[in-house]
Scaffold this motif. Structure first.
Motif, short mmCIF file in Angstrom:
data_model
loop_
_atom_site.label_atom_id
_atom_site.label_comp_id
_atom_site.label_asym_id
_atom_site.label_seq_id
_atom_site.Cartn_x
_atom_site.Cartn_y
_atom_site.Cartn_z
N TYR A 184 0.85 -1.19 0.00
CA TYR A 184 0.00 0.00 0.00
C TYR A 184 0.89 1.24 0.00
CZ TYR A 184 0.77 -0.44 5.09
OH TYR A 184 1.34 -0.58 6.34
N GLY A 185 0.27 2.40 -0.12
CA GLY A 185 1.01 3.65 -0.08
C GLY A 185 1.96 3.83 -1.25
N VAL A 230 -0.22 -8.80 1.27
CA VAL A 230 0.39 -9.24 0.02
C VAL A 230 -0.68 -9.78 -0.92
CG1 VAL A 230 1.96 -10.90 -1.04
CG2 VAL A 230 2.64 -9.72 1.05
N ASP A 231 -1.53 -10.66 -0.40
CA ASP A 231 -2.57 -11.26 -1.22
C ASP A 231 -3.51 -10.21 -1.80
OD1 ASP A 231 -1.54 -13.74 -0.64
OD2 ASP A 231 -2.98 -14.18 0.96
N GLN A 232 -3.89 -9.23 -0.99
CA GLN A 232 -4.80 -8.18 -1.45
C GLN A 232 -4.17 -7.33 -2.54
OE1 GLN A 232 -6.36 -5.69 1.68
NE2 GLN A 232 -7.45 -4.34 0.27
N ALA A 233 -2.91 -6.95 -2.34
CA ALA A 233 -2.22 -6.11 -3.33
C ALA A 233 -2.06 -6.86 -4.65
CB ALA A 233 -0.86 -5.67 -2.80
N VAL A 234 -1.65 -8.13 -4.57
CA VAL A 234 -1.47 -8.93 -5.77
C VAL A 234 -2.79 -9.08 -6.52
CG1 VAL A 234 -0.96 -11.26 -6.61
CG2 VAL A 234 0.56 -10.18 -4.95
N LEU A 278 -3.83 -5.80 -8.38
CA LEU A 278 -3.06 -5.49 -9.58
C LEU A 278 -3.29 -6.50 -10.69
CD1 LEU A 278 0.28 -4.17 -8.07
CD2 LEU A 278 -1.73 -2.90 -8.84
N ARG A 279 -3.54 -7.74 -10.32
CA ARG A 279 -3.85 -8.73 -11.35
C ARG A 279 -5.19 -8.44 -12.01
NH1 ARG A 279 -1.85 -14.24 -8.36
NH2 ARG A 279 0.40 -13.95 -8.72
N GLU A 280 -6.11 -7.91 -11.24
CA GLU A 280 -7.41 -7.53 -11.80
C GLU A 280 -7.24 -6.44 -12.85
OE1 GLU A 280 -9.93 -6.44 -8.58
OE2 GLU A 280 -10.24 -8.50 -7.89
N GLY A 330 3.65 -12.11 -5.34
CA GLY A 330 3.98 -11.55 -4.04
C GLY A 330 4.47 -12.58 -3.05
N THR A 331 5.21 -12.11 -2.07
CA THR A 331 5.68 -12.95 -0.99
C THR A 331 5.83 -12.13 0.28
OG1 THR A 331 7.43 -14.47 -0.27
CG2 THR A 331 8.11 -12.58 -1.57
N VAL A 332 5.65 -12.76 1.40
CA VAL A 332 5.87 -12.09 2.68
C VAL A 332 7.36 -11.89 2.88
CG1 VAL A 332 5.77 -12.40 5.19
CG2 VAL A 332 3.78 -12.95 3.79
N CYS A 333 7.73 -10.68 3.30
CA CYS A 333 9.14 -10.40 3.58
C CYS A 333 9.27 -9.28 4.59
CB CYS A 333 9.90 -10.03 2.31
SG CYS A 333 11.65 -9.63 2.60
#
Length: 281
Positions: free
Chosen positions: A46-47, A73-77, A80-82, A89-92
């Protein structure tokens, strides 16, 4: 408390432990100045980080999104895929060595290499004076804001060289030039990024890796909410610098895409303010 904050057709979405992955096609149909390049963007759910990830993908890059929380991560991916963009994405948590390694490995497994690194992840645990910051606070801020970009780049560097070079963009802050009392040790960490940019640019120029930095002003994000929702502060800040509006995350995205593009091939070691004004000559 100021909390830490950020084109393909078809494909397969897989959910694993701590990672959301899409196997992309070859991407040869992609168009854009960054077509078929691979970008890793930290703190990008975000941001400012999210806006940068979106713009790089819009300009043709395959983008690896990351942040500390799987749900973000899941929400952002998904978002953008939509929009038809090529992202995974991956958690980091960039302050953790094992997470940095996982980010690199995930990128290589899915895209085979990397061309761009954008370090946006940052933290500012307290809001208060520099002198009042504890040893624990200093360690956390410096670990995440200053050390992690250098350590992550160290892991990615061999793979960027294999692809003929690349571009690194660090995200500093206007606080590096005009420290805000409310931000304490955060000011120092963001000033250090200006020096890190200069040092890395000199070290890596013969390896065809360019390193630049942007310094956002007050941008309307959750990270800076403590500033832009403070009516007294914002009114004084806006009047002092003759600002007509508050900055938006998208104001930072275009300059990052430019710095990654061939148009910026002769620019390295530069710090660019994105603030609506400039505190320097």
């Amino acid at each position: 408390m100021l909390q830490a904050v950020a084109r393909v057709h078809g494909g397969l979405l897989r959910f694993g432990i701590g990672v959301s992955v899409r196997r992309s096609s070859s991407g040869t149909h992609q168009r854009g100045v960054l077509s078929n390049k691979v970008a890793v963007v930290t703190g990008s759910t975000y941001g400012i980080g999210f806006a940068i990830a979106r713009r790089l993908a819009q300009d043709g890059a395959h983008v690896v999104i990351s942040s500390r929380k799987q749900q973000n991560v899941d929400q952002a991916v998904a978002t953008l895929r939509e929009e038809g963009l090529s992202v995974m994405g991956t958690v980091c948590h960039v302050g953790k060595a094992e997470d940095r390694t996982k980010l690199v490995n995930t990128t290589l497994e899915n895209y085979g290499g990397v061309d761009f690194l954008v370090c946006n992840a940052a933290v500012n645990p307290p809001v208060g004076s520099t002198i009042g910051a504890s040893d624990q606070v200093w360690n956390k801020i410096l670990e995440v804001n200053v050390k992690s970009p250098a350590l992550l780049l160290g892991l990615l560097l061999p793979h960027m060289e294999k692809r003929g070079g690349g571009s690194v963009v660090l995200v500093s802050s206007i606080a590096a030039y005009s420290p805000l009392v409310e931000l304490g040790a955060y000011n120092v960490s963001k000033t250090a990024l200006l020096g890190l940019t200069k040092a890395l640019a000199v070290e890596l120029t013969l390896r065809d890796i360019r390193v630049n930095c942007i310094a956002p002003g007050v941008i309307k994000t959750e990270f800076s909410k403590i500033l832009h929702t403070n009516e007294t502060f914002w009114t004084q800040f806006k009047n002092k610098h003759q600002l007509k509006r508050i900055g938006q995350p998208e104001d930072c995205a275009g300059i990052v895409s430019f710095l990654c593009s061939p148009d910026a091939s002769y620019i390295t070691g530069e710090n660019i303010l994105v603030a609506g004004f400039s505190p320097r000559l």
